[in-house]
Design a protein around this motif. Structure first.
Motif, PDB file in Angstrom:
ATOM      1  N   MET A   1       0.851  -1.203   0.000  1.00 53.90           N
ATOM      2  CA  MET A   1       0.000   0.000   0.000  1.00 53.90           C
ATOM      3  C   MET A   1       0.883   1.248   0.000  1.00 53.90           C
ATOM      4  N   LYS A   2       0.452   2.219  -0.816  1.00 47.98           N
ATOM      5  CA  LYS A   2       1.149   3.512  -0.822  1.00 47.98           C
ATOM      6  C   LYS A   2       0.157   4.600  -0.434  1.00 47.98           C
ATOM      7  N   THR A   3       0.662   5.690   0.131  1.00 55.38           N
ATOM      8  CA  THR A   3      -0.219   6.788   0.500  1.00 55.38           C
ATOM      9  C   THR A   3       0.468   8.126   0.274  1.00 55.38           C
ATOM     10  N   LYS A   4      -0.338   9.126   0.006  1.00 54.55           N
ATOM     11  CA  LYS A   4       0.193  10.489  -0.044  1.00 54.55           C
ATOM     12  C   LYS A   4      -0.939  11.464   0.270  1.00 54.55           C
ATOM     13  N   VAL A   5      -0.529  12.660   0.654  1.00 53.24           N
ATOM     14  CA  VAL A   5      -1.491  13.716   0.968  1.00 53.24           C
ATOM     15  C   VAL A   5      -1.402  14.780  -0.123  1.00 53.24           C
ATOM     16  N   ASP A   6      -2.548  15.169  -0.645  1.00 51.47           N
ATOM     17  CA  ASP A   6      -2.571  16.269  -1.619  1.00 51.47           C
ATOM     18  C   ASP A   6      -2.533  17.586  -0.853  1.00 51.47           C
ATOM     19  N   PRO A   7      -1.412  18.321  -0.930  1.00 48.84           N
ATOM     20  CA  PRO A   7      -1.271  19.547  -0.137  1.00 48.84           C
ATOM     21  C   PRO A   7      -2.235  20.653  -0.573  1.00 48.84           C
ATOM     22  N   GLU A   8      -2.699  20.567  -1.812  1.00 43.80           N
ATOM     23  CA  GLU A   8      -3.656  21.572  -2.299  1.00 43.80           C
ATOM     24  C   GLU A   8      -5.017  21.388  -1.633  1.00 43.80           C
ATOM     25  N   THR A   9      -5.302  20.155  -1.254  1.00 42.84           N
ATOM     26  CA  THR A   9      -6.621  19.826  -0.710  1.00 42.84           C
ATOM     27  C   THR A   9      -6.634  19.840   0.813  1.00 42.84           C
TER      28      THR A   9
ATOM     29  N   PRO B   1       0.089   8.469  13.570  1.00 40.90           N
ATOM     30  CA  PRO B   1       1.296   9.296  13.725  1.00 40.90           C
ATOM     31  C   PRO B   1       2.544   8.676  13.123  1.00 40.90           C
ATOM     32  N   ASP B   2       2.522   7.358  12.900  1.00 40.90           N
ATOM     33  CA  ASP B   2       3.697   6.736  12.288  1.00 40.90           C
ATOM     34  C   ASP B   2       3.748   6.988  10.783  1.00 40.90           C
ATOM     35  N   ILE B   3       2.628   7.423  10.234  1.00 42.96           N
ATOM     36  CA  ILE B   3       2.563   7.596   8.781  1.00 42.96           C
ATOM     37  C   ILE B   3       2.518   9.076   8.400  1.00 42.96           C
ATOM     38  N   TYR B   4       1.645   9.837   9.069  1.00 41.87           N
ATOM     39  CA  TYR B   4       1.430  11.224   8.673  1.00 41.87           C
ATOM     40  C   TYR B   4       1.982  12.191   9.710  1.00 41.87           C
TER      41      TYR B   4
ATOM     42  N   ALA C   1       2.887  12.507   4.110  1.00 40.24           N
ATOM     43  CA  ALA C   1       3.214  11.124   4.467  1.00 40.24           C
ATOM     44  C   ALA C   1       4.720  11.040   4.665  1.00 40.24           C
ATOM     45  N   LYS C   2       5.118  10.590   5.857  1.00 40.49           N
ATOM     46  CA  LYS C   2       6.552  10.510   6.155  1.00 40.49           C
ATOM     47  C   LYS C   2       7.230   9.504   5.240  1.00 40.49           C
ATOM     48  N   GLU C   3       6.537   8.395   5.006  1.00 47.54           N
ATOM     49  CA  GLU C   3       7.031   7.380   4.079  1.00 47.54           C
ATOM     50  C   GLU C   3       5.888   7.054   3.123  1.00 47.54           C
ATOM     51  N   PRO C   4       6.101   7.140   1.832  1.00 48.78           N
ATOM     52  CA  PRO C   4       5.003   6.824   0.910  1.00 48.78           C
ATOM     53  C   PRO C   4       4.574   5.364   0.979  1.00 48.78           C
ATOM     54  N   GLU C   5       5.490   4.496   1.377  1.00 46.28           N
ATOM     55  CA  GLU C   5       5.160   3.075   1.444  1.00 46.28           C
ATOM     56  C   GLU C   5       4.643   2.759   2.846  1.00 46.28           C
ATOM     57  N   VAL C   6       3.433   2.232   2.924  1.00 45.78           N
ATOM     58  CA  VAL C   6       2.822   1.898   4.218  1.00 45.78           C
ATOM     59  C   VAL C   6       3.071   0.427   4.521  1.00 45.78           C
ATOM     60  N   SER C   7       3.614   0.144   5.692  1.00 45.96           N
ATOM     61  CA  SER C   7       3.860  -1.251   6.053  1.00 45.96           C
ATOM     62  C   SER C   7       2.536  -1.929   6.360  1.00 45.96           C
TER      63      SER C   7
ATOM     64  N   ALA D   1      -8.265  14.394   1.307  1.00 47.60           N
ATOM     65  CA  ALA D   1      -6.957  14.787   0.782  1.00 47.60           C
ATOM     66  C   ALA D   1      -5.966  13.631   0.751  1.00 47.60           C
ATOM     67  N   ILE D   2      -6.316  12.517   1.395  1.00 50.41           N
ATOM     68  CA  ILE D   2      -5.372  11.406   1.499  1.00 50.41           C
ATOM     69  C   ILE D   2      -5.651  10.384   0.415  1.00 50.41           C
ATOM     70  N   GLU D   3      -4.633  10.124  -0.374  1.00 54.20           N
ATOM     71  CA  GLU D   3      -4.753   9.103  -1.417  1.00 54.20           C
ATOM     72  C   GLU D   3      -4.092   7.819  -0.946  1.00 54.20           C
ATOM     73  N   ILE D   4      -4.744   6.716  -1.276  1.00 54.39           N
ATOM     74  CA  ILE D   4      -4.212   5.397  -0.949  1.00 54.39           C
ATOM     75  C   ILE D   4      -4.305   4.546  -2.206  1.00 54.39           C
TER      76      ILE D   4
END
Ligand code: F3S
Length: 62
Positions: free
Chosen positions: A1-9, A21-24, A34-40, A58-61
């Motif tokens: 799984m990968k995740t990212k936050v759209d800063p515009e949104t 808190p371990d991810i964002y 997202a501190k790490e794009p790859e989610v364990s 705003a969070i994409e997965i």
């Protein structure tokens, strides 16, 4: 799984780092990232919960 936050949104509500808190983390600009794009695998439920809870989607997965 990968995740990212759209800063515009992101409106900087702070929910995602409080749920996962371990991810964002909140950046200096007041937006989450997202501190790490790859989610364990052990963090996937938390990432999904944060994405579902974000008030502006705003969070994409993937
Ligand atoms: Fe931003 Fe949504 Fe997180 S508004 S702080 S990405 S929960």
């Amino acid at each position: 799984m990968k995740t990212k936050v759209d800063p515009e949104t992101c409106i900087g509500c702070g929910l995602c780092p409080s749920i996962a808190p371990d991810i964002y983390e909140m950046g200096d600009d007041g937006k989450a990232f997202a501190k790490e794009p790859e989610v364990s695998p052990s963090q996937e439920d938390a990432a999904q919960e944060a994405a579902d809870g974000c008030p502006v989607d705003a969070i994409e997965i993937e």
